[in-house]
Design a protein around this motif. Sequence first.
Motif, PDB file in Angstrom:
ATOM      1  N   LEU A  42       2.252  -6.657   3.887  1.00 50.49           N
ATOM      2  CA  LEU A  42       2.738  -6.512   5.138  1.00 50.49           C
ATOM      3  C   LEU A  42       3.819  -5.497   4.765  1.00 50.49           C
ATOM      4  O   LEU A  42       4.131  -4.673   5.880  1.00 50.49           O
ATOM      5  N   ALA A  43       4.447  -5.521   4.082  1.00 48.32           N
ATOM      6  CA  ALA A  43       5.778  -4.717   3.596  1.00 48.32           C
ATOM      7  C   ALA A  43       5.965  -3.902   2.306  1.00 48.32           C
ATOM      8  O   ALA A  43       6.844  -3.441   1.442  1.00 48.32           O
ATOM      9  N   ALA A  44       4.714  -3.949   1.970  1.00 44.85           N
ATOM     10  CA  ALA A  44       4.181  -2.757   0.906  1.00 44.85           C
ATOM     11  C   ALA A  44       4.442  -1.062   1.194  1.00 44.85           C
ATOM     12  O   ALA A  44       5.250  -0.285   0.209  1.00 44.85           O
ATOM     13  N   HIS A  45       4.517  -1.023   2.234  1.00 46.69           N
ATOM     14  CA  HIS A  45       5.575   0.517   2.545  1.00 46.69           C
ATOM     15  C   HIS A  45       6.738   0.435   2.138  1.00 46.69           C
ATOM     16  O   HIS A  45       7.423   1.836   1.790  1.00 46.69           O
ATOM     17  N   GLN A  46       7.492  -0.456   1.968  1.00 45.82           N
ATOM     18  CA  GLN A  46       9.065  -0.535   2.040  1.00 45.82           C
ATOM     19  C   GLN A  46       8.589  -0.198   0.053  1.00 45.82           C
ATOM     20  O   GLN A  46       9.911  -0.154  -0.492  1.00 45.82           O
ATOM     21  N   PHE A  47       7.949  -0.742  -1.022  1.00 39.17           N
ATOM     22  CA  PHE A  47       7.752  -0.626  -2.254  1.00 39.17           C
ATOM     23  C   PHE A  47       7.248   0.119  -2.939  1.00 39.17           C
ATOM     24  O   PHE A  47       7.604   1.065  -3.968  1.00 39.17           O
ATOM     25  N   LEU A  48       6.098   0.441  -2.081  1.00 39.10           N
ATOM     26  CA  LEU A  48       5.380   2.228  -2.612  1.00 39.10           C
ATOM     27  C   LEU A  48       6.552   3.236  -2.670  1.00 39.10           C
ATOM     28  O   LEU A  48       7.425   3.597  -1.972  1.00 39.10           O
ATOM     29  N   PRO A  49       6.014   4.163  -3.763  1.00 38.61           N
ATOM     30  CA  PRO A  49       7.042   5.054  -3.916  1.00 38.61           C
ATOM     31  C   PRO A  49       6.445   6.130  -2.035  1.00 38.61           C
ATOM     32  O   PRO A  49       5.201   6.142  -1.798  1.00 38.61           O
ATOM     33  N   GLN A  50       7.856   6.768  -2.172  1.00 42.12           N
ATOM     34  CA  GLN A  50       7.712   7.517  -0.873  1.00 42.12           C
ATOM     35  C   GLN A  50       6.579   8.551  -0.374  1.00 42.12           C
ATOM     36  O   GLN A  50       6.429   8.664   0.662  1.00 42.12           O
ATOM     37  N   GLU A  51       6.108   9.316  -1.563  1.00 42.57           N
ATOM     38  CA  GLU A  51       5.522  10.243  -1.611  1.00 42.57           C
ATOM     39  C   GLU A  51       3.865   9.650  -0.972  1.00 42.57           C
ATOM     40  O   GLU A  51       2.951  10.745  -1.368  1.00 42.57           O
ATOM     41  N   LEU A  52       3.906   8.762  -1.127  1.00 42.39           N
ATOM     42  CA  LEU A  52       2.253   7.971  -0.457  1.00 42.39           C
ATOM     43  C   LEU A  52       2.123   8.290   1.061  1.00 42.39           C
ATOM     44  O   LEU A  52       3.531   8.131   1.325  1.00 42.39           O
ATOM     45  N   ASP A  53       1.150   8.924   0.673  1.00 44.87           N
ATOM     46  CA  ASP A  53       1.051   9.291   2.763  1.00 44.87           C
ATOM     47  C   ASP A  53      -0.081   7.369   3.078  1.00 44.87           C
ATOM     48  O   ASP A  53       0.011   7.375   4.511  1.00 44.87           O
ATOM     49  N   ARG A  54      -0.577   6.591   2.271  1.00 51.75           N
ATOM     50  CA  ARG A  54      -2.189   6.602   2.552  1.00 51.75           C
ATOM     51  C   ARG A  54      -2.378   5.491   1.457  1.00 51.75           C
ATOM     52  O   ARG A  54      -1.943   5.488   0.128  1.00 51.75           O
ATOM     53  N   ALA A  55      -2.225   3.919   1.211  1.00 53.64           N
ATOM     54  CA  ALA A  55      -2.363   2.967   0.616  1.00 53.64           C
ATOM     55  C   ALA A  55      -3.716   1.872   0.802  1.00 53.64           C
ATOM     56  O   ALA A  55      -3.972   1.956   2.307  1.00 53.64           O
ATOM     57  N   LEU A  56      -5.102   2.148   0.452  1.00 49.12           N
ATOM     58  CA  LEU A  56      -5.605   1.014   0.027  1.00 49.12           C
ATOM     59  C   LEU A  56      -5.397  -0.546   0.001  1.00 49.12           C
ATOM     60  O   LEU A  56      -5.152  -0.634  -1.536  1.00 49.12           O
ATOM     61  N   TYR A  57      -5.494  -1.640   0.614  1.00 47.75           N
ATOM     62  CA  TYR A  57      -5.030  -2.605   0.116  1.00 47.75           C
ATOM     63  C   TYR A  57      -6.859  -3.208  -0.129  1.00 47.75           C
ATOM     64  O   TYR A  57      -6.981  -3.130   1.374  1.00 47.75           O
ATOM     65  N   LEU A  58      -6.866  -4.389  -1.334  1.00 47.26           N
ATOM     66  CA  LEU A  58      -7.496  -4.456  -1.206  1.00 47.26           C
ATOM     67  C   LEU A  58      -7.575  -6.107  -1.883  1.00 47.26           C
ATOM     68  O   LEU A  58      -6.827  -6.722  -3.157  1.00 47.26           O
TER      69      LEU A  58
END
Length: 166
Positions: A66-82
């Motif tokens: 739920l907090a992944a957006h705070q830690f993933l690189p800013q240039e990523l616009d989407r991420a698939l959590y599995l």
Amino acid sequence: MNSLFCNNHKPFSFYIIFAYSRDGNRVIKRFAEQGGHRLTPIYVDPQLFADAPVFCHYTSEMYYRLAAHQFLPQELDRALYLDPDIVAINPIDDLYDMDFEGNMFIAAEHTHSTKVANLFNKLRLKTLNAKGYFNTGVMLMNLPLIRKEVRLEDIYQFIRDRRLPY
């Protein structure tokens, strides 16, 4: 990871968010890199989740997705959590390339074949007005929108307000 490699013929970038050093991260990183993939471990200070309500099946690690957006690189616009126990039996391109249509997440909803489970989950989670119940083990995240709209304190308060007595 291996099921993704076997059923998708392209390189992947993985991010593992963790709070405590794990020797296994090196093993997983080596495994991914041997197949031409990239794995980036992201260390999170456990104190960042000191205020998170934890009980029963809500661990502090549950909040990482739920907090992944705070830690993933800013240039990523989407991420698939599995979730780590997910097995990919098909290519993921159709899922990964889906249009968010203005939504923060794309997830698999439990459908009509699970009406009893759906009602049980609504009662259990005290979400009777929810349109449905979805599996948070597979979520495609619209990172720019989530970064704009999601605050961890709001999530914590939502859980505190609906905490079940078990």
